[in-house]
Design a protein around this motif. Sequence first.
Motif, mmCIF file in Angstrom:
data_model
loop_
_atom_site.group_PDB
_atom_site.id
_atom_site.type_symbol
_atom_site.label_atom_id
_atom_site.label_comp_id
_atom_site.label_asym_id
_atom_site.label_seq_id
_atom_site.Cartn_x
_atom_site.Cartn_y
_atom_site.Cartn_z
ATOM 1 N N ALA A 228 0.811 -1.091 -0.066
ATOM 2 C CA ALA A 228 0.045 -0.161 -0.003
ATOM 3 C C ALA A 228 0.901 1.115 0.091
ATOM 4 O O ALA A 228 2.150 1.307 0.616
ATOM 5 N N ARG A 229 0.228 2.312 -0.453
ATOM 6 C CA ARG A 229 1.009 3.617 -0.488
ATOM 7 C C ARG A 229 0.036 4.371 0.580
ATOM 8 O O ARG A 229 -1.126 4.901 0.299
ATOM 9 N N ILE A 230 0.451 4.623 1.989
ATOM 10 C CA ILE A 230 -0.526 4.892 2.687
ATOM 11 C C ILE A 230 -0.459 6.522 2.948
ATOM 12 O O ILE A 230 0.595 6.955 2.901
ATOM 13 N N ILE A 231 -1.610 6.870 2.981
ATOM 14 C CA ILE A 231 -2.023 8.362 3.175
ATOM 15 C C ILE A 231 -1.823 9.027 4.595
ATOM 16 O O ILE A 231 -2.780 8.473 5.285
ATOM 17 N N THR A 232 -1.213 9.701 4.859
ATOM 18 C CA THR A 232 -1.216 10.345 6.279
ATOM 19 C C THR A 232 -1.399 11.832 6.263
ATOM 20 O O THR A 232 -1.309 12.348 5.166
ATOM 21 N N PRO A 233 -1.408 12.648 7.451
ATOM 22 C CA PRO A 233 -1.695 13.759 7.350
ATOM 23 C C PRO A 233 -0.365 14.734 6.809
ATOM 24 O O PRO A 233 -0.596 15.808 6.715
ATOM 25 N N PRO B 274 -1.076 19.017 -3.080
ATOM 26 C CA PRO B 274 -0.882 17.638 -2.974
ATOM 27 C C PRO B 274 -2.040 16.736 -2.615
ATOM 28 O O PRO B 274 -2.806 17.224 -1.903
ATOM 29 N N LEU B 275 -1.862 15.320 -3.123
ATOM 30 C CA LEU B 275 -3.052 14.510 -2.675
ATOM 31 C C LEU B 275 -3.111 14.348 -1.438
ATOM 32 O O LEU B 275 -4.274 14.459 -0.739
ATOM 33 N N TYR B 276 -2.136 14.246 -0.558
ATOM 34 C CA TYR B 276 -2.214 14.084 1.037
ATOM 35 C C TYR B 276 -2.956 15.178 1.686
ATOM 36 O O TYR B 276 -3.587 15.115 2.506
ATOM 37 N N GLN B 277 -2.790 16.329 1.083
ATOM 38 C CA GLN B 277 -3.474 17.522 1.973
ATOM 39 C C GLN B 277 -5.055 17.617 1.126
ATOM 40 O O GLN B 277 -5.857 17.919 1.933
ATOM 41 N N THR C 213 -11.514 16.645 -7.843
ATOM 42 C CA THR C 213 -11.469 18.047 -8.208
ATOM 43 C C THR C 213 -10.504 19.031 -7.557
ATOM 44 O O THR C 213 -9.739 19.602 -8.272
ATOM 45 N N MET C 214 -10.551 18.855 -6.231
ATOM 46 C CA MET C 214 -9.475 19.936 -5.671
ATOM 47 C C MET C 214 -8.099 19.561 -6.033
ATOM 48 O O MET C 214 -7.412 20.529 -6.210
ATOM 49 N N ARG C 215 -7.635 18.259 -6.394
ATOM 50 C CA ARG C 215 -6.313 18.035 -6.682
ATOM 51 C C ARG C 215 -6.107 18.573 -8.151
ATOM 52 O O ARG C 215 -5.314 19.146 -8.390
ATOM 53 N N GLN C 216 -7.144 18.228 -9.078
ATOM 54 C CA GLN C 216 -6.865 18.722 -10.570
ATOM 55 C C GLN C 216 -7.137 20.247 -10.804
ATOM 56 O O GLN C 216 -6.186 20.753 -11.492
ATOM 57 N N MET C 217 -8.065 20.924 -9.974
ATOM 58 C CA MET C 217 -8.161 22.309 -10.157
ATOM 59 C C MET C 217 -7.164 23.351 -9.452
ATOM 60 O O MET C 217 -6.981 24.420 -9.737
ATOM 61 N N THR C 218 -6.534 22.640 -8.361
ATOM 62 C CA THR C 218 -5.379 23.442 -7.745
ATOM 63 C C THR C 218 -4.142 23.048 -7.632
ATOM 64 O O THR C 218 -3.213 23.710 -6.965
ATOM 65 N N GLN C 219 -4.019 21.840 -7.911
ATOM 66 C CA GLN C 219 -2.675 21.383 -7.986
ATOM 67 C C GLN C 219 -2.123 21.124 -6.425
ATOM 68 O O GLN C 219 -0.888 20.954 -6.146
ATOM 69 N N LYS D 150 -4.613 28.701 -0.497
ATOM 70 C CA LYS D 150 -3.860 29.762 -0.072
ATOM 71 C C LYS D 150 -3.714 30.336 1.354
ATOM 72 O O LYS D 150 -2.745 30.296 1.805
ATOM 73 N N ILE D 151 -5.014 30.689 1.741
ATOM 74 C CA ILE D 151 -5.225 31.595 2.882
ATOM 75 C C ILE D 151 -5.614 30.615 3.973
ATOM 76 O O ILE D 151 -5.068 31.120 5.226
ATOM 77 N N LYS D 152 -6.604 29.842 3.947
ATOM 78 C CA LYS D 152 -7.082 28.875 4.896
ATOM 79 C C LYS D 152 -6.240 27.726 5.359
ATOM 80 O O LYS D 152 -6.011 27.486 6.271
ATOM 81 N N GLY D 153 -5.627 27.238 4.297
ATOM 82 C CA GLY D 153 -4.917 25.929 4.373
ATOM 83 C C GLY D 153 -5.776 24.587 4.634
ATOM 84 O O GLY D 153 -7.030 24.924 5.104
ATOM 85 N N PRO D 154 -5.069 23.471 4.493
ATOM 86 C CA PRO D 154 -6.064 22.361 4.723
ATOM 87 C C PRO D 154 -6.274 21.904 5.981
ATOM 88 O O PRO D 154 -7.155 21.231 6.016
ATOM 89 N N ASP D 155 -5.683 22.687 7.144
ATOM 90 C CA ASP D 155 -6.147 22.482 8.629
ATOM 91 C C ASP D 155 -7.484 23.165 8.993
ATOM 92 O O ASP D 155 -8.217 22.984 10.012
#
Length: 391
Positions: free
Chosen positions: A9-14, A338-341, A330-336, A267-272
């Motif tokens: 597996a390729r395990i996705i973490t925060p 990182p997948l984990y984010q 969509t978030m990954r494609q339209m904003t580039q 950019k302003i709020k971030g993934p958190d």
Amino acid sequence: MSRILFKNARIITPTGIAPGQLLTEGDRISQIAWNGTIEAEDAQVVDVEERYLSPGFIDIHTHGAGNSDFMDGTLKDIYQACRTHMEHGTTSIAPTTITSTKESLFQYVELFNQVKLEHPGIPTILGLHLEGPYFSYEQRGAQNPVYLRNPDPSEYEEVLKRTDRIIRWSFAVELDGADDFLRSLRFHGIVSSLAHSDATCEQVQRAYENGLSALTHFYSGMSGVRRINAYRVAGAIEAGYLMDDLFVEVIADGKHLPGELLSLIYKIKGPDRICLVTDSMRGAGMPDGVYKLGSRAEGMEVLVEDEVAKLPDRSAFAGSVATADRLVRTMRQMTQVPLYQAVKMMTLTPAKLLGLDKQIGSIAVDKRADLVIFDEDIQIKHVCLRGEMIR
């Protein structure tokens, strides 16, 4: 006790993505081996085939799917909508209401008391998200204006007496009675969110100081900069950017918000602080056509076309037909990003908003074994729900 060993597996973490193996025991994650092996001869083996192993998705705002709405008034429809979302990687869900009559609201919360929160084969139901009926007419969107009203203690206190399963309530903070309502939500430990609001930035700030936690479907049904008596006044959107601690929901279906705004929010709020949500109606997982937004008895007809739901005159959107996998894609494609984010915004961040991040939202030992396997295109291949392989 069932045991499942996930290999290759390729395990996705925060914090990133790394190769590894993972073992579940019962409904919990028991071991993780990074670049190593786990010995578990008696375990069921799932070969991930170097696809991604991700935490299960958490949808904290959805009205339905699979031609069922959470307000249809039957347990069958509640479970059907949840099951459809599970097929797209959602393992935890917060069914969401729409503005309705007082009688319908009372009836629904009493029905929700009968729901099995861990019904076999469907996502874990985290609690009820009430969206409305305390909304601004100016920012009503697809909410039926007939049912809009100010917070009434005789109503909301009665609702709170009838159920202890409300996890979140969205409303307009500028309405008469909103301050007392917000304090009541805080007293009951219910997460409060701004929605369909024409509030000024200052009014949102006061609400934040009084316990407001989030902004529901950011940008949609929400005030921005406008002139009042010739002076520019900031609105709820600007408040969302200014107050770092406020969470924001984002409907990343590629329709409600363009890529430029998705990138700005990130950019302003971030993934958190970003929670991806479907805000889906019954048309999610269904072909184009005409559907009811809300219950079959009292709902409004909406048109599903171009991968989104619209009012019949096409003047505004009326919820989405998105599923969780589409949001991440969509978030990954339209904003580039990182997948984990992108995954974090669909898993750990909503768990944090609801105060459930100790149990769900990321892959860690002793957390609940809610897992999804998907490929590079975020196409769901397998779902592990509470330690059981569902698909």
